[in-house]
Design an enzyme around this catalytic site. Structure first.
Site, PDB file in Angstrom:
ATOM      1  N   ASP A  13       0.813  -1.219   0.000  1.00 50.66           N
ATOM      2  CA  ASP A  13       0.000   0.000   0.000  1.00 50.66           C
ATOM      3  C   ASP A  13       0.846   1.268   0.000  1.00 50.66           C
ATOM      4  O   ASP A  13       0.423   2.309   0.505  1.00 50.66           O
ATOM      5  CB  ASP A  13      -0.962   0.017   1.199  1.00 50.66           C
ATOM      6  CG  ASP A  13      -1.753  -1.271   1.287  1.00 50.66           C
ATOM      7  OD1 ASP A  13      -2.168  -1.759   0.219  1.00 50.66           O
ATOM      8  OD2 ASP A  13      -1.948  -1.778   2.398  1.00 50.66           O
ATOM      9  N   HIS A  43      -4.935  -2.057  -5.544  1.00 50.74           N
ATOM     10  CA  HIS A  43      -4.287  -0.824  -5.998  1.00 50.74           C
ATOM     11  C   HIS A  43      -5.374   0.209  -6.249  1.00 50.74           C
ATOM     12  O   HIS A  43      -6.367  -0.100  -6.892  1.00 50.74           O
ATOM     13  CB  HIS A  43      -3.593  -1.014  -7.349  1.00 50.74           C
ATOM     14  CG  HIS A  43      -2.511  -2.029  -7.352  1.00 50.74           C
ATOM     15  ND1 HIS A  43      -1.434  -1.993  -6.514  1.00 50.74           N
ATOM     16  CD2 HIS A  43      -2.315  -3.100  -8.145  1.00 50.74           C
ATOM     17  CE1 HIS A  43      -0.636  -2.995  -6.789  1.00 50.74           C
ATOM     18  NE2 HIS A  43      -1.145  -3.694  -7.771  1.00 50.74           N
TER      19      HIS A  43
END
Ligand code: GTP
Ligand code: IMP
Ligand code: MG
Length: 333
Positions: A13, A43
């Site tokens: 992340d 994503h």
């Protein structure tokens, strides 16, 4: 030709999706190749005012004519893949390696019923770990075994190799990150395979001599979702006070947060052989930078932070991300 690899330098992340989407739009990408584990990743890509939350399609889909590949080392969930193909409109330009592994409902049930994975490790419940178990047992069905996937099936290693020989630009997009690697991460609080730069190459079926740039993505502060050690972790109230709170793209879980960790950045540079660094969320650390895209907009404090990262890691910070939108980016050549 150029072969770039985008790899996470922390616990996932970091904003790999944002960096890849910028490369796709501005670095004339001919192909975007997904490496890493599978739909345990999420994503976020903000493009033309639209937010895409993707678990399998590489963020490089924003390059209109680019070919989109899912590599052999990745695991797919066919339902998720088909939905994302519709969402991103890539039906005519997406290809899947014949050896890509396929996750079934049974794998998901096995993961969700596994207390060790769900409670101790904090797995995402996407079935990736049990699917890898079956692959190691050599009982897993691969993409080529599913008739509905036949229109998409190719040899990704060969196609990407041929594109590179032809002088084209290719980006390999990793998922998860260095400290979630089964080999190099904080075992047992890790994902189910190696996800560092060499692992990503192995996923695709290319050798290390082909690579031009290994872009290590780091966030201006650290986050971690799921269980496991996390140095200098802040209390949730402090995280909120600093405006660092984030929620997982896949699970919606609140991400744990801590200040930037230079020692871990150095280790990640070493393990991945990073040739450049991308630093994301600079606008969260330095709000004046929000949306900035010119070098002269970097404030003295931001410059100092970047120089410290460069001093510690000995790697050039080339990409400075200042917002979730593709264009919010400063390039330091
Ligand atoms: P994994 O493959 O799951 O590890 O994900 P990732 O590395 O692609 O990152 P993810 O999209 O899960 O999380 C990053 C979050 O930060 C997303 O919500 C992005 O839209 C956002 N983001 C990325 N870069 C920036 C930035 O420079 N500033 C701000 N404010 N947000 C950013
Ligand atoms: P699994 O890969 O779903 O088994 O999850 C194992 C560990 O890795 C858990 O702590 C997850 O939260 C973490 N993890 C897996 N994928 C990601 C990701 O894409 N971003 C952040 N953490 C992840
Ligand atoms: Mg993510």
């Amino acid at each position: 030709m150029t072969l770039q690899i985008v790899i996470g330098g922390a616990f996932g992340d970091e904003g790999k999706g944002k960096i890849t989407s910028w490369l796709a739009k501005y670095a004339k990408i001919d192909a975007a190749v997904r490496a890493g584990v599978g739909p345990n990743a999420g994503h976020s890509v903000v493009y033309q005012d639209k937010l895409y939350k993707l678990r399998l399609i590489p963020s490089g889909f924003v390059a209109d004519d680019a070919k989109i590949y899912i590599s052999a080392g990745v695991l797919i969930n066919i339902d998720i893949l088909m939905k994302e193909i519709e969402l991103t409109g890539v039906r005519d330009r997406i290809f899947i390696d014949r050896h890509t592994g396929v996750i079934t409902d049974e794998h998901i049930d096995r993961e969700k019923g596994n207390k060790h994975l769900m409670d101790t490790v904090g797995s995402t419940g996407s079935g990736c770990g049990p699917t890898h178990v079956d692959r190691v047992n050599r009982s897993l069905k691969l993409a080529k075994d599913y008739p509905e996937l036949l229109p998409y099936i190719v040899d990704v290693s060969k196609e990407v190799h041929d594109l590179l020989e032809d002088g084209k630009n290719v980006v390999i997009e990793g998922s998860q990150a260095t400290f979630l690697s089964l080999y190099h991460g904080t075992y047992p609080y890790v994902t189910s395979k190696d996800v560092c730069a060499s692992g990503a190459l192995s996923d695709v079926g290319l050798g290390p001599t082909m690579v031009d740039e290994v872009i290590l993505v780091l966030k201006a502060f650290m986050t971690r979702v799921g269980e496991g050690p996390f140095e200098n972790e802040l209390e949730p109230a402090e995280v909120e006070k600093r405006g660092w709170q984030e929620y997982g793209t896949v699970t919606g879980r609140l991400r744990r947060a801590a200040p930037f960790n230079y020692e871990m950045a150095k280790i990640a540079v070493r393990i991945n052989g990073a040739s450049s660094i991308a630093i994301t969320k600079m606008d969260i650390l330095f709000p004046e930078l929000k949306g900035a895209n010119r070098l002269d907009q970097l404030t003295p404090e931001a410059r100092e932070f970047i120089h410290k990262i460069e001093d510690e890691t000995k790697v050039h910070v080339k990409y400075v991300s200042t917002g979730p939108e593709v264009d919010a980016m400063i390039i330091r050549e």
